[in-house]
Scaffold this motif. Structure first.
Motif, PDB file in Angstrom:
ATOM      1  N   GLY A  26       0.846  -1.186   0.000  1.00 18.74           N
ATOM      2  CA  GLY A  26       0.000   0.000   0.000  1.00 18.74           C
ATOM      3  C   GLY A  26       0.881   1.235   0.000  1.00 18.74           C
ATOM      4  N   MET A  27       0.395   2.310  -0.645  1.00 22.32           N
ATOM      5  CA  MET A  27       1.192   3.522  -0.761  1.00 22.32           C
ATOM      6  C   MET A  27       1.037   4.391   0.484  1.00 22.32           C
ATOM      7  SD  MET A  27       1.399   6.264  -3.900  1.00 22.32           S
ATOM      8  CE  MET A  27      -0.224   6.992  -3.583  1.00 22.32           C
ATOM      9  N   LEU A  28       2.118   4.519   1.233  1.00 29.52           N
ATOM     10  CA  LEU A  28       2.139   5.375   2.417  1.00 29.52           C
ATOM     11  C   LEU A  28       2.372   6.824   2.012  1.00 29.52           C
ATOM     12  CD1 LEU A  28       2.065   5.460   5.545  1.00 29.52           C
ATOM     13  CD2 LEU A  28       4.554   5.148   5.497  1.00 29.52           C
ATOM     14  N   THR A  29       3.381   7.045   1.180  1.00 28.74           N
ATOM     15  CA  THR A  29       3.623   8.326   0.509  1.00 28.74           C
ATOM     16  C   THR A  29       3.934   8.000  -0.942  1.00 28.74           C
ATOM     17  OG1 THR A  29       6.014   8.384   0.901  1.00 28.74           O
ATOM     18  CG2 THR A  29       4.598   9.281   2.646  1.00 28.74           C
ATOM     19  N   THR A  30       4.179   9.009  -1.753  1.00 29.25           N
ATOM     20  CA  THR A  30       4.378   8.786  -3.184  1.00 29.25           C
ATOM     21  C   THR A  30       5.458   7.756  -3.477  1.00 29.25           C
ATOM     22  OG1 THR A  30       3.724  11.071  -3.603  1.00 29.25           O
ATOM     23  CG2 THR A  30       4.852   9.917  -5.385  1.00 29.25           C
ATOM     24  N   SER A  41       3.927  -3.080   3.501  1.00 26.12           N
ATOM     25  CA  SER A  41       3.151  -4.317   3.542  1.00 26.12           C
ATOM     26  C   SER A  41       3.395  -4.987   4.887  1.00 26.12           C
ATOM     27  CB  SER A  41       3.571  -5.266   2.417  1.00 26.12           C
ATOM     28  OG  SER A  41       3.003  -6.556   2.610  1.00 26.12           O
ATOM     29  N   PRO A  42       2.369  -5.612   5.491  1.00 32.00           N
ATOM     30  CA  PRO A  42       2.580  -6.352   6.732  1.00 32.00           C
ATOM     31  C   PRO A  42       3.191  -7.725   6.506  1.00 32.00           C
ATOM     32  CG  PRO A  42       0.288  -6.474   6.106  1.00 32.00           C
ATOM     33  CD  PRO A  42       0.950  -5.559   5.114  1.00 32.00           C
ATOM     34  N   ASN A  43       3.429  -8.069   5.243  1.00 31.61           N
ATOM     35  CA  ASN A  43       4.015  -9.370   4.903  1.00 31.61           C
ATOM     36  C   ASN A  43       5.498  -9.208   4.554  1.00 31.61           C
ATOM     37  OD1 ASN A  43       1.440 -10.803   5.041  1.00 31.61           O
ATOM     38  ND2 ASN A  43       0.924  -9.662   3.188  1.00 31.61           N
ATOM     39  N   ASN A  44       6.287 -10.218   4.890  1.00 29.18           N
ATOM     40  CA  ASN A  44       7.721 -10.164   4.616  1.00 29.18           C
ATOM     41  C   ASN A  44       7.972 -10.477   3.142  1.00 29.18           C
ATOM     42  OD1 ASN A  44      10.472 -10.259   4.523  1.00 29.18           O
ATOM     43  ND2 ASN A  44      10.722 -11.887   6.027  1.00 29.18           N
ATOM     44  N   PHE A  58      13.152  -1.956   4.140  1.00 31.39           N
ATOM     45  CA  PHE A  58      13.313  -1.946   5.592  1.00 31.39           C
ATOM     46  C   PHE A  58      12.326  -2.911   6.239  1.00 31.39           C
ATOM     47  CE2 PHE A  58      14.275   2.216   3.868  1.00 31.39           C
ATOM     48  CZ  PHE A  58      15.477   2.571   4.474  1.00 31.39           C
ATOM     49  N   ALA A  59      12.752  -3.522   7.335  1.00 30.78           N
ATOM     50  CA  ALA A  59      11.823  -4.220   8.227  1.00 30.78           C
ATOM     51  C   ALA A  59      11.532  -3.221   9.333  1.00 30.78           C
ATOM     52  CB  ALA A  59      12.460  -5.483   8.774  1.00 30.78           C
ATOM     53  N   ALA A  60      10.311  -2.710   9.378  1.00 28.76           N
ATOM     54  CA  ALA A  60       9.999  -1.567  10.242  1.00 28.76           C
ATOM     55  C   ALA A  60       8.956  -1.904  11.294  1.00 28.76           C
ATOM     56  CB  ALA A  60       9.515  -0.398   9.392  1.00 28.76           C
ATOM     57  N   GLU A  61       8.972  -1.135  12.355  1.00 23.41           N
ATOM     58  CA  GLU A  61       7.968  -1.230  13.408  1.00 23.41           C
ATOM     59  C   GLU A  61       7.225   0.094  13.478  1.00 23.41           C
ATOM     60  OE1 GLU A  61       7.608  -2.083  18.231  1.00 23.41           O
ATOM     61  OE2 GLU A  61       9.548  -2.245  17.203  1.00 23.41           O
ATOM     62  N   HIS A  62       5.910   0.030  13.462  1.00 20.41           N
ATOM     63  CA  HIS A  62       5.102   1.241  13.519  1.00 20.41           C
ATOM     64  C   HIS A  62       4.865   1.613  14.984  1.00 20.41           C
ATOM     65  CE1 HIS A  62       1.021   3.325  13.304  1.00 20.41           C
ATOM     66  NE2 HIS A  62       1.831   4.108  12.621  1.00 20.41           N
ATOM     67  N   VAL A  63       5.312   2.792  15.379  1.00 17.93           N
ATOM     68  CA  VAL A  63       5.197   3.203  16.783  1.00 17.93           C
ATOM     69  C   VAL A  63       4.254   4.396  16.960  1.00 17.93           C
ATOM     70  CG1 VAL A  63       7.458   2.297  17.407  1.00 17.93           C
ATOM     71  CG2 VAL A  63       7.262   4.657  16.570  1.00 17.93           C
ATOM     72  N   GLY A  64       3.496   4.731  16.005  1.00 13.77           N
ATOM     73  CA  GLY A  64       2.516   5.824  16.107  1.00 13.77           C
ATOM     74  C   GLY A  64       2.621   6.704  14.874  1.00 13.77           C
ATOM     75  N   LEU A  65       1.765   7.634  14.779  1.00 13.02           N
ATOM     76  CA  LEU A  65       0.899   8.218  15.796  1.00 13.02           C
ATOM     77  C   LEU A  65      -0.563   7.768  15.657  1.00 13.02           C
ATOM     78  CD1 LEU A  65       2.371  11.798  15.520  1.00 13.02           C
ATOM     79  CD2 LEU A  65       2.810  10.164  17.329  1.00 13.02           C
ATOM     80  N   ARG A  66      -0.824   6.784  14.849  1.00 12.47           N
ATOM     81  CA  ARG A  66      -2.189   6.302  14.686  1.00 12.47           C
ATOM     82  C   ARG A  66      -2.238   4.791  14.895  1.00 12.47           C
ATOM     83  NH1 ARG A  66      -3.998   8.244   9.155  1.00 12.47           N
ATOM     84  NH2 ARG A  66      -2.229   9.670   9.200  1.00 12.47           N
ATOM     85  N   ASP A  67      -3.459   4.284  15.104  1.00 12.89           N
ATOM     86  CA  ASP A  67      -3.676   2.854  15.282  1.00 12.89           C
ATOM     87  C   ASP A  67      -3.335   2.113  13.985  1.00 12.89           C
ATOM     88  OD1 ASP A  67      -5.901   0.527  14.877  1.00 12.89           O
ATOM     89  OD2 ASP A  67      -5.318   0.690  16.990  1.00 12.89           O
ATOM     90  N   PRO A  68      -2.779   0.876  14.081  1.00 16.23           N
ATOM     91  CA  PRO A  68      -2.430   0.130  12.862  1.00 16.23           C
ATOM     92  C   PRO A  68      -3.594  -0.023  11.884  1.00 16.23           C
ATOM     93  CG  PRO A  68      -1.457  -0.931  14.762  1.00 16.23           C
ATOM     94  CD  PRO A  68      -2.334   0.165  15.298  1.00 16.23           C
ATOM     95  N   LYS A  69      -4.816  -0.188  12.384  1.00 13.72           N
ATOM     96  CA  LYS A  69      -5.961  -0.315  11.480  1.00 13.72           C
ATOM     97  C   LYS A  69      -6.249   1.002  10.764  1.00 13.72           C
ATOM     98  CE  LYS A  69      -8.367  -4.275  13.498  1.00 13.72           C
ATOM     99  NZ  LYS A  69      -9.652  -4.804  14.004  1.00 13.72           N
ATOM    100  N   LEU A  75      -3.857   3.007   9.918  1.00 19.80           N
ATOM    101  CA  LEU A  75      -2.795   3.010   8.911  1.00 19.80           C
ATOM    102  C   LEU A  75      -3.227   2.208   7.685  1.00 19.80           C
ATOM    103  CD1 LEU A  75       0.145   4.009   8.483  1.00 19.80           C
ATOM    104  CD2 LEU A  75       0.904   1.795   9.356  1.00 19.80           C
ATOM    105  N   VAL A  76      -3.880   1.085   7.929  1.00 16.76           N
ATOM    106  CA  VAL A  76      -4.399   0.263   6.836  1.00 16.76           C
ATOM    107  C   VAL A  76      -5.412   1.053   6.013  1.00 16.76           C
ATOM    108  CG1 VAL A  76      -5.864  -1.728   6.320  1.00 16.76           C
ATOM    109  CG2 VAL A  76      -3.955  -1.970   7.908  1.00 16.76           C
ATOM    110  N   GLN A  77      -6.308   1.765   6.682  1.00 15.69           N
ATOM    111  CA  GLN A  77      -7.312   2.564   5.971  1.00 15.69           C
ATOM    112  C   GLN A  77      -6.662   3.644   5.116  1.00 15.69           C
ATOM    113  OE1 GLN A  77     -10.544   2.178   5.710  1.00 15.69           O
ATOM    114  NE2 GLN A  77     -10.853   0.534   7.197  1.00 15.69           N
ATOM    115  N   LYS A  78      -5.537   4.162   5.575  1.00 21.52           N
ATOM    116  CA  LYS A  78      -4.818   5.198   4.826  1.00 21.52           C
ATOM    117  C   LYS A  78      -4.170   4.637   3.562  1.00 21.52           C
ATOM    118  CE  LYS A  78      -0.662   8.134   5.265  1.00 21.52           C
ATOM    119  NZ  LYS A  78      -1.160   9.311   4.551  1.00 21.52           N
ATOM    120  N   CYS A  79      -3.645   3.431   3.655  1.00 24.86           N
ATOM    121  CA  CYS A  79      -2.842   2.871   2.558  1.00 24.86           C
ATOM    122  C   CYS A  79      -3.625   1.999   1.584  1.00 24.86           C
ATOM    123  CB  CYS A  79      -1.671   2.070   3.131  1.00 24.86           C
ATOM    124  SG  CYS A  79      -0.516   3.065   4.093  1.00 24.86           S
ATOM    125  N   TRP A  80      -4.782   1.490   2.005  1.00 20.04           N
ATOM    126  CA  TRP A  80      -5.592   0.646   1.125  1.00 20.04           C
ATOM    127  C   TRP A  80      -7.051   1.058   1.223  1.00 20.04           C
ATOM    128  CZ3 TRP A  80      -1.807  -1.548   4.308  1.00 20.04           C
ATOM    129  CH2 TRP A  80      -0.729  -2.152   3.650  1.00 20.04           C
TER     130      TRP A  80
END
Length: 274
Positions: A122-126, A131-134, A155-166, A168-173
């Motif tokens: 999913g596109m976070l920025t341009t 993806s939550p999958n490796n 990168f293998a990243a960890e989301h630490v905020g500022l919004r709930d992971p769900k 984030l999903v709504q933003k990207c898909w």
């Protein structure tokens, strides 16, 4: 139905299990079951040859077409996602891809975006996709194939905020749109599946040709979700998610149709002589 897209379905669902090669006459007869003309089939095959999905060879005066290595890989990837098994619990990690491809290589940049979407990113920025999958190995192979490794970072990243992971999903898909597509699929095939189930229960005849047509259409339609469903883990799905119901319907209907469909294919299929 577009001939080239249907050819992918025919090769992926049948031909790849029979040596990945088939006579053009068999192909045109199979495609004719969907109302596609021989010139349309030949034109689609020519495009797939140019694009590197198929390879051809002559045996006598007959032409045979097989799936290229590139095509086999794409079909195997698609099959693994269509007939997926239940995934394990999500580890909370995100696979993040960031790229900076020069403007003069814009065509490659556009192709990369298309491939990322197909993989489920999913596109976070341009220029940053997640993806939550490796999918690190798949990205590495893709960038090496397109010769753009120097422009891409993973990168293998960890989301630490500022919004709930769900959130984030709504933003990207577009989850609502994907859910709506699943509802359309269920509405289109539920009654058809129940009718066939009733015919089989009553021991009524079901022509193999009908099984072939209906099964191929079923797979053809369900395969479209590969391009829009990011295959999110359970932890990130909304409470109302129709993907599970659609998948169950697909699997059940597929099992009813498959024996007759395969029998019909085998009556038409002709491979090159050894």
């Amino acid at each position: 139905m577009k001939p080239q897209s249907m050819l992918f379905t025919i090769y992926g669902e049948y031909v790849r299990h029979y040596g990945s090669e088939i006579w053009i006459g068999s192909l045109t007869k199979l495609m004719g079951e969907f109302g596609l003309s021989e010139p349309a089939v030949r034109a689609a095959i020519s495009r797939m040859l140019r694009q590197g999905w198929l390879e051809s060879r002559k045996v006598g005066n007959r032409s045979f077409y097989s799936v290229s290595e590139r095509g086999k890989k794409r079909l195997e990837e698609a099959a693994a996602r269509i007939y997926k098994v239940e995934s394990s619990a999500w580890d909370g990690k995100w696979c993040m891809v960031s790229y900076n491809i020069p403007e003069e290589r814009r065509a490659l940049r556009d192709q990369l975006r298309k491939e990322l979407g197909y993989m489920g990113f999913g596109m976070l920025t341009t220029s940053t996709w997640i993806s939550p999958n490796n999918l690190r190995e798949a990205i590495q192979e893709l960038t090496e194939t397109q010769e753009i490794t120097e422009y891409v970072e993973v990168f293998a990243a960890e989301h630490v905020g500022l919004r709930d992971p769900k959130q984030l999903v709504q933003k990207c898909w577009n989850i609502d749109e994907i859910n709506a597509k699943y509802k359309e699929f269920i509405d289109s095939y539920q009654a058809e599946y129940e009718e066939l189930e009733e015919r089989i229960r009553e021991k009524k005849e079901v022509p193999d040709s009908l099984c072939f047509v209906n099964k191929t259409k079923l797979v053809h339609q369900y395969r479209k979700f590969l391009f829009i469903d990011p295959d999110l883990p359970q932890e990130l799905l909304p409470e109302l998610w129709l993907g599970k119901e659609a998948d169950k319907l697909f699997q059940n209907y597929y099992q009813l149709l498959n024996p007759g469909a395969v029998r019909f294919f085998e009556t038409v299929y002709e491979a090159a002589p050894v």
